[in-house]
Design an enzyme around this catalytic site. Structure first.
Site, mmCIF file in Angstrom:
data_model
loop_
_atom_site.group_PDB
_atom_site.id
_atom_site.type_symbol
_atom_site.label_atom_id
_atom_site.label_comp_id
_atom_site.label_asym_id
_atom_site.label_seq_id
_atom_site.Cartn_x
_atom_site.Cartn_y
_atom_site.Cartn_z
ATOM 1 N N ASP A 35 0.841 -1.211 0.000
ATOM 2 C CA ASP A 35 0.000 0.000 0.000
ATOM 3 C C ASP A 35 0.873 1.258 0.000
ATOM 4 O O ASP A 35 1.662 1.471 0.914
ATOM 5 C CB ASP A 35 -0.871 0.008 1.265
ATOM 6 C CG ASP A 35 -1.844 1.172 1.276
ATOM 7 O OD1 ASP A 35 -2.948 1.025 0.723
ATOM 8 O OD2 ASP A 35 -1.488 2.241 1.824
ATOM 9 N N TYR A 85 2.444 10.017 -0.063
ATOM 10 C CA TYR A 85 3.561 9.536 0.765
ATOM 11 C C TYR A 85 4.927 9.857 0.146
ATOM 12 O O TYR A 85 5.957 9.654 0.784
ATOM 13 C CB TYR A 85 3.471 8.009 0.996
ATOM 14 C CG TYR A 85 2.182 7.511 1.596
ATOM 15 C CD1 TYR A 85 1.268 8.385 2.181
ATOM 16 C CD2 TYR A 85 1.848 6.161 1.569
ATOM 17 C CE1 TYR A 85 0.072 7.920 2.712
ATOM 18 C CE2 TYR A 85 0.656 5.692 2.105
ATOM 19 C CZ TYR A 85 -0.222 6.581 2.660
ATOM 20 O OH TYR A 85 -1.412 6.118 3.177
ATOM 21 N N LYS A 113 -2.875 5.736 -4.297
ATOM 22 C CA LYS A 113 -4.058 6.571 -4.047
ATOM 23 C C LYS A 113 -3.912 7.951 -4.662
ATOM 24 O O LYS A 113 -2.809 8.500 -4.721
ATOM 25 C CB LYS A 113 -4.284 6.726 -2.536
ATOM 26 C CG LYS A 113 -4.173 5.437 -1.746
ATOM 27 C CD LYS A 113 -4.523 5.616 -0.284
ATOM 28 C CE LYS A 113 -4.053 4.425 0.532
ATOM 29 N NZ LYS A 113 -2.637 4.475 0.929
ATOM 30 N N HIS A 148 -8.121 8.945 -2.186
ATOM 31 C CA HIS A 148 -7.547 8.970 -0.829
ATOM 32 C C HIS A 148 -8.518 9.572 0.200
ATOM 33 O O HIS A 148 -8.700 9.031 1.290
ATOM 34 C CB HIS A 148 -6.231 9.755 -0.863
ATOM 35 C CG HIS A 148 -5.260 9.377 0.210
ATOM 36 N ND1 HIS A 148 -3.906 9.378 0.012
ATOM 37 C CD2 HIS A 148 -5.432 9.006 1.490
ATOM 38 C CE1 HIS A 148 -3.287 9.001 1.135
ATOM 39 N NE2 HIS A 148 -4.202 8.777 2.045
#
Ligand code: NDP
Length: 280
Positions: A43, A48, A73, A106
């Site tokens: 994931d 990120y 996402k 997200h």
């Protein structure tokens, strides 16, 4: 590895690997370690800023691409039809992959940040449906959607979301939303299953862990999967990466499940879909 079947027919391992805050070399190494330990669901997210590292880890692992379920996402500043398509292309590029297994919104557009949040989510979803039809995404889903966001999406969606990835851990597990998703055939996926470390030190969890000769982390992860919810613990520590997937040799009793369900609120992140901390 146990798997669940998504409403589009694809399979998803019940335990996967989280990568929030795992960046650069540490990110690459943690993904390699996870895949070496048998994780087959990874994931990540554009937010990120580690998609490149995750992609490198996947390549270095030597595990065939088709054996791995890769999730990324769409960040909230890229909601909308055109922006979603562009952002998806950027994610694919950074990961260095030909396709994504699971692409999630997200956070939903919401009433506070958008005049017509329903349309923004619907337009984003349409872009994702098209990318799926082109073979660039296998499955499409959402994250942090409440019932109201899902019900609005159902009005225009041609493809049902396969997953809703939400905050879910002892002390904060959104049982009503989970039940609603399950009734709709949407698999729930737990983020922050260890409440980013805040589950440790809880007496009930420690006593159950001692009884089963397991760690508190393993009790939390087992509790999530016994709810038939997918779980994606994050770690950059090799020993913990190994520990977190070692949860298939014991079972929590119905009473233990109930006791953990009933824990008072703890470890809530404070993140809610209708209150974004910034403009986007
Ligand atoms: P987790 O609940 O997975 O906790 C991660 C923390 O727990 C890290 O500090 C890690 O330390 C520590 N840890 C992991 N395993 C153990 C263990 N066995 N014993 C003791 N400590 C342990 O938090 P995350 O917020 O990272 O959630 C998991 C994943 O969910 C994310 O990485 C991300 O992929 C996803 N996510 C999605 C969100 C969304 O909005 N959709 C929001 C938040 C997360 P260390 O690494 O040092 O070992």
């Amino acid at each position: 590895m146990k798997e669940l079947i998504l409403n589009d027919g694809h399979k998803i391992p019940i335990i996967g690997f989280g990568t929030y805050k795992s960046k650069k070399q540490g990110g690459i190494e943690s993904v390699v370690a996870a895949l070496a330990n048998g994780y087959r669901l990874i994931d990540t997210a554009a937010k990120y800023k580690n998609e490149k590292a995750v992609g490198q880890g996947i390549k270095l692992s030597g595990v065939p691409r088709e054996k791995i379920v890769v999730t990324t996402k769409l960040w909230r500043e890229n909601l909308g039809y055109e922006k979603a398509k562009t952002a998806f292309g950027a994610s694919l590029n950074k990961l260095g992959l030909e396709y994504i297994d699971l692409y999630l919104i997200h956070w939903p557009a919401n009433a506070r940040n958008y005049k017509n949040w329903q349309k923004t989510n619907a337009d984003t979803w349409r872009a994702m449906e098209e990318l799926q039809a082109q073979g660039k995404i296998k499955s499409i889903g959402v994250s942090n959607f409440w019932q109201e966001h899902l019900e609005a999406l159902f009005q225009t969606a041609n493809v049902m979301p396969v997953i809703n990835q939400i905050e879910f851990h002892p002390g904060y597990w959104q049982p009503e939303l989970t039940e609603f998703c399950k009734k709709q055939g949407i698999v729930v996926e737990s983020w922050s299953p260890l409440a980013r470390g805040q589950v440790f030190g809880n007496e009930l969890l420690e006593s159950i862990a001692n009884k089963h000769n397991k760690s508190v982390a393993q009790i939390c992860l087992r509790w999530v999967i016994q709810h038939k919810v997918v779980v994606i613990p994050k770690s950059t520590t090799p020993k913990r990466i190994e520990e977190n997937i070692d949860v298939f040799d014991f079972e929590l009793s119905a009473k233990e499940m109930e006791q953990i369900n009933a824990l008072p609120e703890m470890g809530f992140s404070g993140e809610l879909p209708d209150i974004w901390p910034d403009k986007v």
